[in-house]
Motif scaffolding. Sequence first.
Motif, PDB file in Angstrom:
ATOM      1  N   CYS A  65      35.419  31.970  42.522  1.00 38.40           N
ATOM      2  CA  CYS A  65      35.293  31.373  41.600  1.00 38.40           C
ATOM      3  C   CYS A  65      34.337  32.450  40.639  1.00 38.40           C
ATOM      4  CB  CYS A  65      34.665  30.134  41.357  1.00 38.40           C
ATOM      5  SG  CYS A  65      33.003  30.106  42.151  1.00 38.40           S
ATOM      6  N   VAL A  66      34.262  32.074  39.317  1.00 36.53           N
ATOM      7  CA  VAL A  66      33.506  33.088  38.376  1.00 36.53           C
ATOM      8  C   VAL A  66      32.023  32.344  38.287  1.00 36.53           C
ATOM      9  CG1 VAL A  66      33.327  33.959  36.130  1.00 36.53           C
ATOM     10  CG2 VAL A  66      35.578  33.889  37.288  1.00 36.53           C
ATOM     11  N   GLU A 109      33.831  33.316  30.935  1.00 38.49           N
ATOM     12  CA  GLU A 109      34.171  33.616  32.144  1.00 38.49           C
ATOM     13  C   GLU A 109      33.864  35.210  32.247  1.00 38.49           C
ATOM     14  OE1 GLU A 109      38.290  34.132  34.076  1.00 38.49           O
ATOM     15  OE2 GLU A 109      37.863  31.847  34.576  1.00 38.49           O
ATOM     16  N   SER A 140      32.515  38.698  34.372  1.00 36.61           N
ATOM     17  CA  SER A 140      32.821  39.737  35.431  1.00 36.61           C
ATOM     18  C   SER A 140      31.759  39.690  36.799  1.00 36.61           C
ATOM     19  CB  SER A 140      32.938  41.093  34.933  1.00 36.61           C
ATOM     20  OG  SER A 140      33.570  41.365  33.837  1.00 36.61           O
ATOM     21  N   ASP A 144      31.655  37.490  39.773  1.00 33.22           N
ATOM     22  CA  ASP A 144      32.431  36.563  40.425  1.00 33.22           C
ATOM     23  C   ASP A 144      32.071  36.397  41.895  1.00 33.22           C
ATOM     24  OD1 ASP A 144      33.714  38.879  41.513  1.00 33.22           O
ATOM     25  OD2 ASP A 144      35.653  38.679  40.393  1.00 33.22           O
ATOM     26  N   LYS A 195      33.679  35.815  45.665  1.00 32.14           N
ATOM     27  CA  LYS A 195      34.948  35.702  46.592  1.00 32.14           C
ATOM     28  C   LYS A 195      34.527  35.818  47.802  1.00 32.14           C
ATOM     29  CE  LYS A 195      37.896  38.212  43.068  1.00 32.14           C
ATOM     30  NZ  LYS A 195      38.857  37.242  42.909  1.00 32.14           N
ATOM     31  N   LYS A 242      37.411  43.313  36.870  1.00 29.17           N
ATOM     32  CA  LYS A 242      37.685  41.905  36.037  1.00 29.17           C
ATOM     33  C   LYS A 242      36.956  41.944  34.513  1.00 29.17           C
ATOM     34  CE  LYS A 242      36.697  36.929  36.257  1.00 29.17           C
ATOM     35  NZ  LYS A 242      37.608  36.715  35.169  1.00 29.17           N
TER      36      LYS A 242
END
Length: 880
Positions: free
Chosen positions: A333-334, A350, A352, A354, A356, A373
């Motif tokens: 998600c961000v 949103e 950059s 993030d 993961k 991103k």
Amino acid sequence: MDLHAIRSRVLWRTIIRPGDRDRHICRGEKVNSMKAVDVDNDFFRIQSRKVEHATHENYSATSISSEHDDGFHFPIEDYGEHGAAFLSGNFLPLREEYTSFSSADRKSDANERALRIIGSIPDEFPEGQFAYVGPNPKLEVQNYKVWGKGPDQKDFNVSNGWHHWFEGDGMIYALDFDADSNLCYRNRFIRTKSWKDESEIGARLFRPLMNAEGSTFLLNAVANLISGGAFLKDSANTALVHFAGRTLALQDTMPPWELHPERLTTLGACNFDNQLPPYIPFTAHPKVAPLTGDLVFFGFNPVYPPHCSIGSLDQNGKIKNLTPMWSFPFAGCVFMHDFCVTEKYTILFEGSLDIKPIRQFFGRHPLQYNNDKSARFGVFSRDANVPLAKWFDCSCAQMVYHFINSWEETNANGQEEIVITGVREDGFFHNALKARDTRDWITRTLEDNLDLPRVHEWRINLVDGSVKERYLYEDIVEVPRINDEFTGIKNRYAYAGRIKTEILQEDAQLKFDAVVKFDFETGDKQVYEHGPGRYGMESQFVPRSNKLNRAEDDGWLVLYVHNENTEKLSRPHSECIILNAQDISSGPVARIILPDRIPYGAHAMWRPKLSDSSVREFKTRGQNYFNDVQPKKYAFLPDQIDDLLGTVRCGMLRLASSLFVNGWRPWVRKKSEMYSFVDAGEYELDEVYRLGSMRMAESRVEAERGLQQSPNLVLYDVETDGECRRVREALCMLDLAFECRPCPYGGYRHRTLAAKLQNVPLGEEILPFLHDSRSNVCVIGAEDVLNYLYDVYLDGSAPSPLVANQGTADIAVRSRSTEFSSISHSMMPCKYPMKPLELWAYEASPFCSLVREKLCEMELPYILRPCSRGSPLRTELMKK
């Protein structure tokens, strides 16, 4: 009987001979495996704090003040570069909680704690509360070493992590402004579940996540779930809001915590009467929408879907339009911290930065700034008649922690646009707050003059989908604020803290050396510099009262400023300053000197004075406790039933230990002036007992001359600890009065003195802890205290089987806990009495237990006169 026990008892009795009562046992001398402690030192150091304490012979309040030593630094290899920086100087945790006043008719705990006003508070300054919140770790600094090096931390060589500033416990610092410049200052820990749990064990439960190694992040998160009940720690340390009658302390990724709006006591986690589902957190930066006045919020959940939800809260406290936005299970998600509102739209950002999970398999932290991103804005209509849900891409990778404002405009082509202003920083703080190599990264970034936090503007064209961007100023700033009345509509002015880049580069610490006022209409700016060694915190705009059609900047900026030049003093302090918002460069119109320092923190709030209707749920019926009180048998309030049942359960599991004094048995005597529970005709129940010779002699003296004002025994204990309960039961059974100095979990007053007397660092003290002024002997731990009491005060007897069993005591006190009760946690600081309170009670009574629990929560010392069945003190109580 073994020789060691005989020698010990002879030694004890030798120590307490009447002619030898003033003797001091030398430090380190052993008395039945108990160490006598020198209590004559007036000052000692724990970390970098100076502690003033009272000896048992000269009773006064215990106080702690922070003292920073310029040469005091933490080793980077133990704390990490970021941790060492954000645990030093004015980031050093503050333990003491104050209540201080400025008006002449109300006195603080001590004169030096009174608020002092330099200058004058403007006549049109409104009544209300200025509050500020920030991280303030509650435990001693050594607990925040790299995980595994701190006390009671085990890493099994598979996980680690460094302390991160964002993970500190929340503390609120509030200044109430009343009529005639009457002021009241309070600071309080926000007592979340994690605060209570960690306070209870005196160590960290939650492993670091923000600055954990990528390969150990998941292990730390799972360990947190097992030991603390959640992946993330609920610190409530980021921001504040008062809305719909509730004062809330906020933190990203967690539900809000509700505080009493005036006393600031923690009321509990808030789900708005079960309207907010447990899987939806509450943003740290909710916005009051123009036109409707609703509080718009989003919930960012980094752990499991839905990762983002939006909703609003109306002025009656009802949640509306709660909508999950998107979910990407296992994909990540961000990170989201702030958002925007206009009259018609809610705008999500949103960026950059993030998360993961897959990065962990490559040894990287899951939270990273992702240059690949591009950032984007999501615009969502709040008007059901004009549906819109659309994303607009920015030009490149970007990150914004704090937006300034947003509004709707029509451009020259007649197209609708949304204008957004904020501080764009493009991953600067994510990297500047990392555990290691922090200074080198900051130095390179400042030299490149790129990705620094500066005021930025975005213009979103809702028709053609374009986003135009530009920087507005070169100043390196953060924590921007506006006149909150202009949220969501076009504004002209903004105010922000200017970052002292030299300190950021040299010390890796975030400090603001000035306040900057930006004029978006002319492009001009004003600057107020705090001066050498003085650094400010977030400013809050306060509008002028009783004036219609006032200008946008017609009011004041209020903020806390810390004076690092006072850190060499015994009590360094911060202050609250008031600036004319129309001319901030002219300097403060008033300075309010606070009783202690305020650590650099996060965000501020202004709340106007509460009306009677807005505090109706907190009002209580006034009672005059100074009139004659008519005793009532077994009186309690309906909401105390749960707690009473808990104390009854505990007493039953303890087999009503201490209900009777030692050797109690019933007998019959002719009626007399002595206390009797039952009488019939000319006879009454006589309660026979067998007390120690010393207590019997003392009882005869009391009958002739009255009670001893200050008992010889002083006990440091926790009310709901099994070991401490055994000792209190024994004291009641032996009919021994004692002064109790409660040491609740998270408390500091009496724990500090107990640690000093045990000659250990704060946090390593052992309870129960007994001091006997007859012999000046200090006894540590329940087993040794019990042996000492029975040996000395019951003529060499062994402890009663009722108090000798350790296991049942632990089980009993655990059964006391209920879902709704907070047991033996420090709840609020209280004015310390000039002398201890006096309580006539006994351990087995459930009613007495509730009173003692409250005294423990408030850290109020008291003299307990034991009144178990058969006690001679029952006659004295009857006379009272």
